[in-house]
Design an enzyme around this catalytic site. Structure first.
Site, mmCIF file in Angstrom:
data_model
loop_
_atom_site.group_PDB
_atom_site.id
_atom_site.type_symbol
_atom_site.label_atom_id
_atom_site.label_comp_id
_atom_site.label_asym_id
_atom_site.label_seq_id
_atom_site.Cartn_x
_atom_site.Cartn_y
_atom_site.Cartn_z
ATOM 1 N N ARG A 166 0.823 -1.210 0.000
ATOM 2 C CA ARG A 166 0.000 0.000 0.000
ATOM 3 C C ARG A 166 0.866 1.273 0.000
ATOM 4 N NH1 ARG A 166 -1.995 -3.584 -1.307
ATOM 5 N NH2 ARG A 166 -3.818 -4.700 -0.564
ATOM 6 N N SER A 245 -11.189 -0.454 3.061
ATOM 7 C CA SER A 245 -10.438 -0.677 4.303
ATOM 8 C C SER A 245 -9.893 0.655 4.812
ATOM 9 C CB SER A 245 -9.289 -1.651 4.060
ATOM 10 O OG SER A 245 -9.780 -2.904 3.643
ATOM 11 N N GLU A 349 -5.488 4.222 5.910
ATOM 12 C CA GLU A 349 -5.134 4.078 4.500
ATOM 13 C C GLU A 349 -5.588 5.277 3.680
ATOM 14 O OE1 GLU A 349 -5.788 0.932 0.805
ATOM 15 O OE2 GLU A 349 -5.869 0.225 2.861
#
Length: 357
Positions: A166, A245, A349
């Site tokens: 990520r 998420s 995130e």
């Protein structure tokens, strides 16, 4: 011949409708660009004037403050899907999930398990978007971007993108590069998927990890799994008004992982253990969803206008009347609760604009 769209400019423009959270205040100015040239011109004008600039693609990874953005917001709405054999080039503004579907229809493998992820193609290299055993870093060959430092358009090969979990060079330097186009190398496996890497996907398909299945079948299975977790955006379903998420899965050192195991066993019993996956160089990745749930934050948690999804512990949602501050209050409650229970600090995130946890 299709009529060419031109950039539009709005003052005091609402940004909430451009995000999947449906949250955030207005921008002083919103420019919607439909060509790479318009994107570059808008960026250059803002940089020359010293005006703060916010880049918006599909809005699926943004948390914008209630006060909005004091500057120019640039919505990248470019289009372009070019398939040459197994080579794919996408304009940054292309809808990602639609592009995945088109590659599957063409019988190609490599991104079929990334179906249903909201947002635009230009965001995928920034986050190194991944799900169900696939990451875009495995298929991206190069990224075409405007380099705000040099004032030039550059082509950055995969090995110079700094891809990690990520993460990427683009995320590390968010004010330097504006992604214009992304190029991929896919695989012609006779209509079959890439080898399945995710146990849940393989189990749902009744096959083993490492097996191939028809790419369309893999795509449909992933879409069903995502929908069951509230991870496929539905404008009519507030339980999907999220950024997917909200927290990344923690990457721990071996010492940190050992300390986590002790705290888990102390709290949940000697036989309890969180999921653990090798993350390279003596690192261990564990599950944020597992930690959140075991810290006492179940699906549907929250009595206010922001809550945890009823379908997935990792998704924080706007139930329809939330503000960004409502969402952040919930995120802080979850983050602090997990840290108090297990000593692990969760990291958000989505990108925050004008606010922070």
């Amino acid at each position: 011949m299709q009529e060419r769209l031109v950039a539009t400019v709005e003052d005091n423009a609402p940004l909430a409708p451009l995000t999947t959270f449906r949250l955030g205040g207005p921008a002083n100015r919103l420019v919607t660009a439909t060509t790479d040239e318009e994107v570059i011109a808008t960026v250059r004008a803002a940089d020359d004037a010293g005006t703060p600039l916010l880049i918006i693609g599909g809005g699926s990874n943004l948390v914008i403050g209630d006060k909005g953005f004091d500057g120019t917001a640039l919505r990248i709405a470019t289009s372009g899907f070019r398939l040459d054999g197994t080579s794919l080039e996408l304009a940054a503004g292309e809808n990602w999930s639609d592009a995945v579907a088109r590659t599957v229809e063409a019988g190609l493998a490599g991104i079929e398990c990334l179906a249903g992820i909201p947002g635009s193609a230009g965001a995928t290299p920034i986050q190194n978007v991944g799900a169900y055993g696939q990451d875009v870093s495995a298929t991206i060959t190069e990224v075409v971007a405007y380099d705000r430092r040099s004032g030039e358009t550059v082509v950055i090969p995969n090995e110079e993108c700094g891809f990690a979990y990520r993460h990427s060079r683009f995320k590390q330097h968010p004010d330097r590069f504006v992604v214009l186009r992304v190029r991929f190398a896919l695989e012609d496996a006779g209509g079959l998927s890439a080898p399945l890497k995710y146990a849940e996907t393989a189990r749902s398909l009744g096959v083993e990890v490492g097996d191939r299945v028809p790419a369309a079948q893999a795509q449909e299975t992933v879409l069903a799994l995502r929908a069951g977790k509230g991870m496929v955006l539905d404008p009519k379903d507030h339980d999907t008004w999220s950024a997917g998420s909200f927290f990344t899965n923690p990457i721990l050192t071996e010492a940190e992982h050992a300390a986590l195991l002790l705290r888990v066993q102390d709290r949940l019993g000697a036989d309890a253990a969180p999921p653990a996956f090798p993350a390279g160089d003596g690192l261990v990745k564990t599950s944020a969803a597992w930690l959140i749930d075991r810290a006492g934050f179940a699906k549907g948690h929250g009595t206010g206008p922001a809550g945890i999804s009823t379908k997935h512990t990792l998704a924080l949602t706007n139930r329809g009347e939330a503000t960004t501050e409502d969402l952040l209050a919930l995120a802080r409650e979850v983050r602090d609760g997990v840290h108090a229970a297990f000593g692990v600090t969760l990291v958000n995130e989505p990108v925050t604009v004008g606010v922070s946890l």
